[in-house]
Scaffold this motif. Structure first.
Motif, PDB file in Angstrom:
ATOM      1  N   ASP A   1       0.849  -1.183   0.000  1.00 28.99           N
ATOM      2  CA  ASP A   1       0.000   0.000   0.000  1.00 28.99           C
ATOM      3  C   ASP A   1       0.890   1.241   0.000  1.00 28.99           C
ATOM      4  O   ASP A   1       1.566   1.527   0.983  1.00 28.99           O
ATOM      5  N   THR A   2       0.907   1.988  -1.102  1.00 32.26           N
ATOM      6  CA  THR A   2       1.858   3.085  -1.281  1.00 32.26           C
ATOM      7  C   THR A   2       1.258   4.466  -1.029  1.00 32.26           C
ATOM      8  O   THR A   2       0.042   4.642  -1.038  1.00 32.26           O
ATOM      9  N   ARG A   3       2.163   5.432  -0.855  1.00 34.35           N
ATOM     10  CA  ARG A   3       1.811   6.843  -0.761  1.00 34.35           C
ATOM     11  C   ARG A   3       2.879   7.607  -1.529  1.00 34.35           C
ATOM     12  O   ARG A   3       4.060   7.278  -1.463  1.00 34.35           O
TER      13      ARG A   3
ATOM     14  N   ASP B   1      -2.606   8.978  -2.008  1.00 37.26           N
ATOM     15  CA  ASP B   1      -2.569   7.731  -1.244  1.00 37.26           C
ATOM     16  C   ASP B   1      -3.718   6.873  -1.762  1.00 37.26           C
ATOM     17  O   ASP B   1      -4.844   7.006  -1.291  1.00 37.26           O
ATOM     18  N   ASP B   2      -3.430   6.044  -2.735  1.00 36.65           N
ATOM     19  CA  ASP B   2      -4.394   5.105  -3.326  1.00 36.65           C
ATOM     20  C   ASP B   2      -5.223   5.717  -4.453  1.00 36.65           C
ATOM     21  O   ASP B   2      -5.580   6.886  -4.412  1.00 36.65           O
TER      22      ASP B   2
ATOM     23  N   LEU C   1      -4.521   0.079  -4.090  1.00 32.92           N
ATOM     24  CA  LEU C   1      -3.688   0.620  -3.016  1.00 32.92           C
ATOM     25  C   LEU C   1      -2.409   1.296  -3.501  1.00 32.92           C
ATOM     26  O   LEU C   1      -1.615   1.781  -2.703  1.00 32.92           O
ATOM     27  N   GLN C   2      -2.206   1.335  -4.817  1.00 29.63           N
ATOM     28  CA  GLN C   2      -1.014   1.988  -5.357  1.00 29.63           C
ATOM     29  C   GLN C   2      -1.335   3.444  -5.707  1.00 29.63           C
ATOM     30  O   GLN C   2      -2.450   3.785  -6.066  1.00 29.63           O
ATOM     31  N   SER C   3      -0.320   4.264  -5.607  1.00 27.10           N
ATOM     32  CA  SER C   3      -0.495   5.713  -5.768  1.00 27.10           C
ATOM     33  C   SER C   3       0.081   6.209  -7.084  1.00 27.10           C
ATOM     34  O   SER C   3       1.032   5.643  -7.608  1.00 27.10           O
TER      35      SER C   3
ATOM     36  N   GLY D   1       4.725   4.216   2.437  1.00 23.21           N
ATOM     37  CA  GLY D   1       3.667   3.234   2.534  1.00 23.21           C
ATOM     38  C   GLY D   1       2.687   3.595   3.627  1.00 23.21           C
ATOM     39  O   GLY D   1       2.929   4.491   4.439  1.00 23.21           O
ATOM     40  N   TYR D   2       1.589   2.878   3.664  1.00 27.91           N
ATOM     41  CA  TYR D   2       0.571   3.104   4.678  1.00 27.91           C
ATOM     42  C   TYR D   2       1.128   2.746   6.054  1.00 27.91           C
ATOM     43  O   TYR D   2       1.701   1.668   6.234  1.00 27.91           O
TER      44      TYR D   2
ATOM     45  N   GLU E   1       4.121   0.411   6.731  1.00 24.71           N
ATOM     46  CA  GLU E   1       4.367  -0.474   5.604  1.00 24.71           C
ATOM     47  C   GLU E   1       5.385   0.140   4.672  1.00 24.71           C
ATOM     48  O   GLU E   1       5.130   1.149   4.026  1.00 24.71           O
TER      49      GLU E   1
END
Length: 104
Positions: free
Chosen positions: A47-49, A65-66, A74-76, A94-95, A98
């Motif tokens: 899960d990225t930001r 963020d998503d 969940l990818q940015s 990441g979230y 993460e």
């Protein structure tokens, strides 16, 4: 000899949960054109930001963020105008805490 003290500077993006403190990767990107650039973490395995800054300690230009415009889930991703010769600072995180996985 007096030891050199290092200070950790935390840049908290406006989107997503950056964790405490965020454990992020930073990249400097210098645009080679003027127009819309696509920054994306599509295909990453966590899960990225993604945040774009104008300088270290500067102004946040964009944050996702998503479910960005280039990837779902969940990818940015971010699509934003850039100027030839200008350097942008890309914060990848990441979230929460993460941060492991593959960043593409």
């Amino acid at each position: 000899m007096i030891p050199t003290l290092q200070r950790q500077v935390v840049f908290r993006p406006s989107c997503g949960d950056a964790g405490t403190p965020p454990v992020d990767l930073w990249y400097a990107y210098t645009a080679t054109f003027s127009g819309d650039a696509i920054f994306d973490l599509c295909g990453s395995t966590f899960d990225t930001r993604l945040t774009i800054w104008d300088a270290c300690g500067g102004t946040e230009l964009d944050c996702n963020d998503d479910n960005g415009p280039a990837c779902l889930g969940l990818q940015s991703s971010i699509v934003m105008p850039v100027s030839n010769g200008t350097t942008y600072y890309v914060q990848v995180g990441g979230y929460g805490t993460e941060t492991s996985g593959t960043v593409i």
